[in-house]
Design an enzyme around this catalytic site. Structure first.
Site, PDB file in Angstrom:
ATOM      1  N   HIS A  22       1.100  -1.010   0.079  1.00  0.00           N
ATOM      2  CA  HIS A  22       0.075   0.118  -0.133  1.00  0.00           C
ATOM      3  C   HIS A  22       0.988   1.328  -0.025  1.00  0.00           C
ATOM      4  O   HIS A  22       0.501   2.262  -0.434  1.00  0.00           O
ATOM      5  CB  HIS A  22      -0.847  -0.025   1.172  1.00  0.00           C
ATOM      6  CG  HIS A  22      -2.010  -0.914   0.843  1.00  0.00           C
ATOM      7  ND1 HIS A  22      -2.116  -2.156   1.094  1.00  0.00           N
ATOM      8  CD2 HIS A  22      -3.286  -0.676   0.468  1.00  0.00           C
ATOM      9  CE1 HIS A  22      -3.293  -2.706   0.705  1.00  0.00           C
ATOM     10  NE2 HIS A  22      -4.054  -1.994   0.386  1.00  0.00           N
ATOM     11  N   TYR A  41      -9.621   7.457   1.937  1.00  0.00           N
ATOM     12  CA  TYR A  41      -9.698   6.110   2.010  1.00  0.00           C
ATOM     13  C   TYR A  41      -8.333   6.024   3.087  1.00  0.00           C
ATOM     14  O   TYR A  41      -7.172   6.235   2.938  1.00  0.00           O
ATOM     15  CB  TYR A  41      -9.234   5.579   0.704  1.00  0.00           C
ATOM     16  CG  TYR A  41      -9.424   3.710   0.625  1.00  0.00           C
ATOM     17  CD1 TYR A  41      -9.385   2.981   1.746  1.00  0.00           C
ATOM     18  CD2 TYR A  41      -9.910   3.267  -0.597  1.00  0.00           C
ATOM     19  CE1 TYR A  41      -9.986   1.791   1.613  1.00  0.00           C
ATOM     20  CE2 TYR A  41     -10.277   2.136  -0.493  1.00  0.00           C
ATOM     21  CZ  TYR A  41     -10.514   1.146   0.446  1.00  0.00           C
ATOM     22  OH  TYR A  41     -10.675  -0.231   0.309  1.00  0.00           O
ATOM     23  N   TRP A  77      -6.440  -6.891  -7.186  1.00  0.00           N
ATOM     24  CA  TRP A  77      -6.924  -7.769  -6.256  1.00  0.00           C
ATOM     25  C   TRP A  77      -6.223  -9.483  -6.352  1.00  0.00           C
ATOM     26  O   TRP A  77      -5.757  -9.899  -5.547  1.00  0.00           O
ATOM     27  CB  TRP A  77      -8.460  -8.409  -6.621  1.00  0.00           C
ATOM     28  CG  TRP A  77      -9.597  -7.381  -6.049  1.00  0.00           C
ATOM     29  CD1 TRP A  77      -9.294  -6.223  -5.189  1.00  0.00           C
ATOM     30  CD2 TRP A  77     -10.872  -7.471  -6.612  1.00  0.00           C
ATOM     31  NE1 TRP A  77     -10.633  -5.770  -5.122  1.00  0.00           N
ATOM     32  CE2 TRP A  77     -11.445  -6.120  -5.793  1.00  0.00           C
ATOM     33  CE3 TRP A  77     -11.580  -8.083  -7.438  1.00  0.00           C
ATOM     34  CZ2 TRP A  77     -12.976  -5.925  -6.182  1.00  0.00           C
ATOM     35  CZ3 TRP A  77     -12.815  -7.948  -7.578  1.00  0.00           C
ATOM     36  CH2 TRP A  77     -13.402  -6.786  -7.041  1.00  0.00           C
TER      37      TRP A  77
END
Length: 105
Positions: A22, A41, A77
């Site tokens: 991240h 976020y 993903w």
């Protein structure tokens, strides 16, 4: 502005790797999130339980829902599936939380 929250699970031995990935978020992933109405976020880790708490603010539910159909989201993903609980389509196993209290503007 719509507030959303969910919980997910990262595998215990991959806490640092989750953070690293991240910290190096792909620019095209960030761009896609913004294009689909993401205003903010944040993801928090409870290292004792391996639970991730995600909080985001979006502009529109329908626009946000379409983010899951993008190529970059599907690639992200797949990139994350080895370090967290995922569904058969590689999406994270996620449980949406219902808001019960908010104090703010």
């Amino acid at each position: 502005m719509i507030r959303k929250a969910s919980v997910m699970t990262v595998f215990r031995e991959h806490h640092d790797e989750y953070r690293r990935r991240h910290d190096e978020l792909w620019p095209e992933m960030e761009g896609m999130l913004r294009e689909h109405g993401m205003l903010s976020y944040s993801i928090f880790l409870d290292a004792e339980t391996d639970r991730l708490f995600a909080y985001l603010e979006i502009e529109d539910e329908e626009r946000w829902a379409r983010s899951a159909d993008t190529d970059v989201c599907r690639r992200w993903w797949a990139y994350m599936r080895d370090i967290m609980e995922t569904n058969p389509d590689d999406s994270p196993v996620s449980r949406e939380l219902k808001p019960v209290f908010h104090l703010g503007r």
